[in-house]
Design a protein around this motif. Structure first.
Motif, mmCIF file in Angstrom:
data_model
loop_
_atom_site.group_PDB
_atom_site.id
_atom_site.type_symbol
_atom_site.label_atom_id
_atom_site.label_comp_id
_atom_site.label_asym_id
_atom_site.label_seq_id
_atom_site.Cartn_x
_atom_site.Cartn_y
_atom_site.Cartn_z
ATOM 1 N N ASP A 186 0.867 -1.100 0.164
ATOM 2 C CA ASP A 186 0.010 0.084 0.056
ATOM 3 C C ASP A 186 0.713 1.207 -0.042
ATOM 4 O OD1 ASP A 186 -2.101 1.762 0.123
ATOM 5 O OD2 ASP A 186 -2.456 1.554 2.368
ATOM 6 N N ILE A 187 1.407 1.700 -1.233
ATOM 7 C CA ILE A 187 2.006 3.020 -1.107
ATOM 8 C C ILE A 187 1.295 4.071 -2.238
ATOM 9 C CG2 ILE A 187 4.254 3.766 -2.351
ATOM 10 C CD1 ILE A 187 4.600 1.732 -0.141
ATOM 11 N N ALA A 188 1.132 4.947 -1.478
ATOM 12 C CA ALA A 188 0.340 6.149 -2.076
ATOM 13 C C ALA A 188 1.129 6.818 -3.352
ATOM 14 C CB ALA A 188 -0.080 7.332 -1.086
ATOM 15 N N GLY A 189 0.513 6.901 -4.212
ATOM 16 C CA GLY A 189 1.406 7.543 -5.701
ATOM 17 C C GLY A 189 2.144 6.779 -6.370
ATOM 18 N N ALA A 190 2.106 5.394 -6.038
ATOM 19 C CA ALA A 190 3.116 4.494 -6.845
ATOM 20 C C ALA A 190 2.146 3.927 -8.038
ATOM 21 C CB ALA A 190 3.770 3.353 -5.923
ATOM 22 N N PHE A 191 3.017 3.566 -9.188
ATOM 23 C CA PHE A 191 2.550 3.071 -10.267
ATOM 24 C C PHE A 191 1.945 1.756 -10.067
ATOM 25 C CE2 PHE A 191 5.259 6.396 -12.230
ATOM 26 C CZ PHE A 191 4.189 7.185 -12.902
ATOM 27 N N SER A 192 0.559 1.367 -10.514
ATOM 28 C CA SER A 192 0.133 0.191 -10.855
ATOM 29 C C SER A 192 -0.194 -0.520 -12.295
ATOM 30 C CB SER A 192 -1.379 0.019 -9.928
ATOM 31 O OG SER A 192 -2.167 0.848 -10.412
ATOM 32 N N ASP A 193 -0.117 0.374 -13.047
ATOM 33 C CA ASP A 193 -0.512 -0.024 -14.544
ATOM 34 C C ASP A 193 0.960 0.252 -15.324
ATOM 35 O OD1 ASP A 193 -1.374 -0.276 -17.084
ATOM 36 O OD2 ASP A 193 -2.584 1.657 -17.244
ATOM 37 N N PRO A 194 1.372 -1.035 -15.981
ATOM 38 C CA PRO A 194 2.587 -0.801 -16.645
ATOM 39 C C PRO A 194 2.683 -0.189 -17.877
ATOM 40 C CG PRO A 194 1.635 -3.205 -16.483
ATOM 41 C CD PRO A 194 0.750 -2.379 -15.839
ATOM 42 N N ALA A 195 1.597 0.334 -18.363
ATOM 43 C CA ALA A 195 1.356 1.181 -19.599
ATOM 44 C C ALA A 195 1.886 2.770 -19.311
ATOM 45 C CB ALA A 195 -0.056 0.997 -20.188
ATOM 46 N N ASP A 196 1.998 3.050 -17.971
ATOM 47 C CA ASP A 196 2.330 4.379 -17.378
ATOM 48 C C ASP A 196 3.830 4.176 -17.522
ATOM 49 O OD1 ASP A 196 -0.168 5.043 -17.302
ATOM 50 O OD2 ASP A 196 -0.537 4.664 -15.196
ATOM 51 N N VAL A 197 4.615 3.234 -17.241
ATOM 52 C CA VAL A 197 5.874 2.981 -16.890
ATOM 53 C C VAL A 197 6.581 2.645 -18.250
ATOM 54 C CG1 VAL A 197 7.677 1.958 -15.500
ATOM 55 C CG2 VAL A 197 5.408 2.528 -14.610
ATOM 56 N N VAL A 198 6.292 1.472 -18.928
ATOM 57 C CA VAL A 198 6.742 0.955 -20.183
ATOM 58 C C VAL A 198 7.232 1.932 -20.887
ATOM 59 C CG1 VAL A 198 6.843 -0.820 -21.742
ATOM 60 C CG2 VAL A 198 6.293 -1.403 -19.461
#
Length: 138
Positions: free
Chosen positions: A44-56
């Motif tokens: 549970d980390i606020a603001g961390a990415f969970s969608d790979p499309a946002d990072v790749v």
């Protein structure tokens, strides 16, 4: 003691665990992130990415360590201008366009403001990087 245990039970019931993206290996700054570099971790980390499309396809701005969440400030679009690149400096005002050659004094991606040196006058200026790699001077 019973009150504390009851409070902890309520608190844990309200805590939502989400899948957060974490690197599977250390990714050095300036490296492009690929899908093979990422995995999910239940934290549970606020603001961390969970969608790979946002990072790749993004570039690591800082070193990303295995198992630690990826946050928005840690990544950004890949740089299109490197330090010491020869670039075109453009000044636009109305219908007037002045273009000259310059040398970048920093690195950055489209939309970022960096410093550059006009090679004709040796003057240092600041400008915004355009999609074509030129620098728009204001």
């Amino acid at each position: 003691m019973k009150l504390i245990l009851t409070f902890l039970a309520i608190l844990m019931a309200q805590t939502s665990w989400a899948d957060t993206l974490v690197p599977v290996r250390t990714i050095r700054a300036k490296q492009i992130i690929s899908a093979e570099d990422l995995a999910y971790k239940s934290v549970d980390i606020a603001g961390a990415f969970s969608d790979p499309a946002d990072v790749v396809g993004q570039e690591a701005r800082v070193s990303l360590y295995a198992g630690r969440p990826v946050r928005p400030g840690d990544i950004g679009p890949p740089a299109i201008v490197e330090r010491n690149d020869l670039v075109t400096l453009k000044f636009r005002r109305g219908g007037l366009l002045i273009a000259t050659e310059g040398r970048s004094l920093g690195r950055g991606s489209e939309g970022e403001i960096i410093r550059a040196m006009n090679l004709s006058s040796r003057t240092t200026i600041s400008g915004r990087i355009s999609a074509d790699g030129s620098i728009e001077v204001r």
